[in-house]
Write an enzyme that holds these catalytic residues in place. Structure first.
Site, PDB file in Angstrom:
ATOM      1  N   TYR A  38     -15.037  48.665   8.208  1.00 17.37           N
ATOM      2  CA  TYR A  38     -14.710  48.714   7.292  1.00 17.37           C
ATOM      3  C   TYR A  38     -13.228  49.207   6.854  1.00 17.37           C
ATOM      4  O   TYR A  38     -12.746  50.521   6.859  1.00 17.37           O
ATOM      5  CB  TYR A  38     -15.570  49.400   6.547  1.00 17.37           C
TER       6      TYR A  38
ATOM      7  N   GLU B 118      -9.931  43.485   0.951  1.00 20.57           N
ATOM      8  CA  GLU B 118     -11.213  44.300   1.570  1.00 20.57           C
ATOM      9  C   GLU B 118     -11.394  43.185   2.694  1.00 20.57           C
ATOM     10  O   GLU B 118     -11.504  42.344   2.601  1.00 20.57           O
ATOM     11  CB  GLU B 118     -12.836  44.374   0.803  1.00 20.57           C
TER      12      GLU B 118
END
Length: 386
Positions: free
Chosen positions: A109, A197
């Site tokens: 992530y 993101e």
């Protein structure tokens, strides 16, 4: 303003970030062309909507044949996709992204956002890619790594290396990760982003880093100088009431309740919604008409609230400072007469010219319910819808 995944990946590639090869389509007839361009015998079909949770809602499908791909395309295009992040009725799928499949060794992530507490851009990473970052923060906060970027010096090489080591990257991957994060930081600064993101950032079987999924949010206040990004806006993904409110410089967010709210000031609006919830009701919207609204603005705000068929009552909570209570009263009276309001309207006024405003409402004959204070107003609104 949010970008679709296929748009976000176009921007990523401009800054040297690797993504899977993909083709965006708007009709089933374009699927064959996508197959021919991508080749292979397996693909991923992704619904393009401005909401997370697509995979869990059936909006991301791995297909391993031409027939299965065409079936997935027909099942998604033109349909409403409901996820845990969007409205109860979901969002229309007008575009699909068809991508090649890649061999995945690990999922990471990575994101950049603005930390309001430190007033700095912060780089967030985790070895638990593919999961919701909020879930990781709650269950395993030690798995979240952060590097705060200096306002003057920006993202430094040692910070990139620290994150790479923390993620367990090795050898050439460390340099590749540094190049990738530096590119993301430049992208963030160059385009006045609010958030970027990548979830997941995958490590392929050959050790390369590829952005498998990406979300980009642009600061609305900077769109006037980011014309290229502004042109990517998709108004079909935004609630029509929010689009109308933006035209009138009103701050409106649609919610799933049945008590419409019209308030001046964001803090007061939040407190109003909290009190509605406290007394057993559900707000239908957040609406801040601002400190300089006119009677015409208030009338337009009423029309936007009432365009929501779920609204069964309206609570108006105004503190008259810059905006006088008599002006608000005039707007309420005008709106009720123009629109022909058929639901109860509960009004709490306080501040400048409050007595005059209350007198105007009482003598208007439009049937407005006057409340003595905010708690009384919330209770009356909840009682009205029950």
């Amino acid at each position: 303003m949010n970008l679709h995944e296929y748009q976000a990946k176009q921007v990523l590639r401009e800054y040297g970030v690797a993504t899977p090869r993909g083709v965006a389509i708007e009709s089933a007839s374009q699927a064959e062309g996508a197959i021919a361009e991508l080749g292979g015998d397996a693909w991923v079909v992704k619904a393009q909507i401005h909401a997370g949770g697509r995979g869990k809602a059936g909006g991301v499908k791995l297909v391993k044949s031409r027939g299965a791909l065409l079936e997935a395309v027909n099942a998604l295009l033109g349909k409403q996709l409901v996820t845990y992040q969007n409205a109860p009725e979901g969002q229309m799928v007008s575009r699909l992204l068809i991508e090649e499949t890649l061999p995945i060794a690990r999922e990471l992530y990575l994101s950049l956002t603005v930390d309001r507490e430190s007033e700095r851009i912060v780089l967030v990473a985790s070895g638990s890619g593919g999961m919701e970052i909020e879930e990781i923060a709650q269950t395993s906060p030690e798995k979240i790594l952060r590097e705060t970027c200096d306002t003057l010096w920006g993202l430094q090489d040692f910070q990139c290396r620290a994150l790479a080591f923390g993620l367990g990257l090795e050898g050439s991957q460390i340099g590749e990760f540094g190049k990738l994060t530096k590119g993301l930081y430049k992208l963030f600064k160059d385009n006045d982003l609010a958030m970027v993101e990548i979830n997941p950032l995958i490590v392929t079987a050959t050790g390369s880093l590829v952005a498998l999924d990406c979300k980009i949010g642009v600061d609305d206040n900077a769109l006037y100088r980011r014309k290229k990004l502004a042109e990517m806006s998709d108004s079909t993904q935004i609630d029509s009431k929010e689009v109308a409110a933006k035209e009138f410089d009103l701050n409106y967010i649609a919610l799933a309740g049945n008590i419409g709210c019209m308030v001046n000031g964001a803090g007061l609006a939040m407190a109003t919604m909290d009190l509605i919830k406290l007394h057993g009701g559900q707000p239908a919207n957040f609406l801040d008409v601002g400190g300089g609204a006119t009677a015409d603005t208030v009338a337009k705000a009423f029309k936007i609230i009432l365009s929501d068929a779920n609204v069964k009552a309206i609570l108006v909570n105004i503190f008259g400072g810059i905006m006088r209570c008599d002006i608000i009263a005039e707007g309420i009276i005008t709106a009720v007469k123009e629109v022909g309001v058929k639901v109860p309207v509960i009004v709490r006024l306080e501040g400048t010219n409050v007595e005059l405003g209350q007198k105007m409402l009482a003598e208007s004959g439009v049937g407005v319910i006057s409340a003595s204070d905010l708690t009384d107003a919330a209770k009356r609104a909840v009682a009205a819808v029950k």
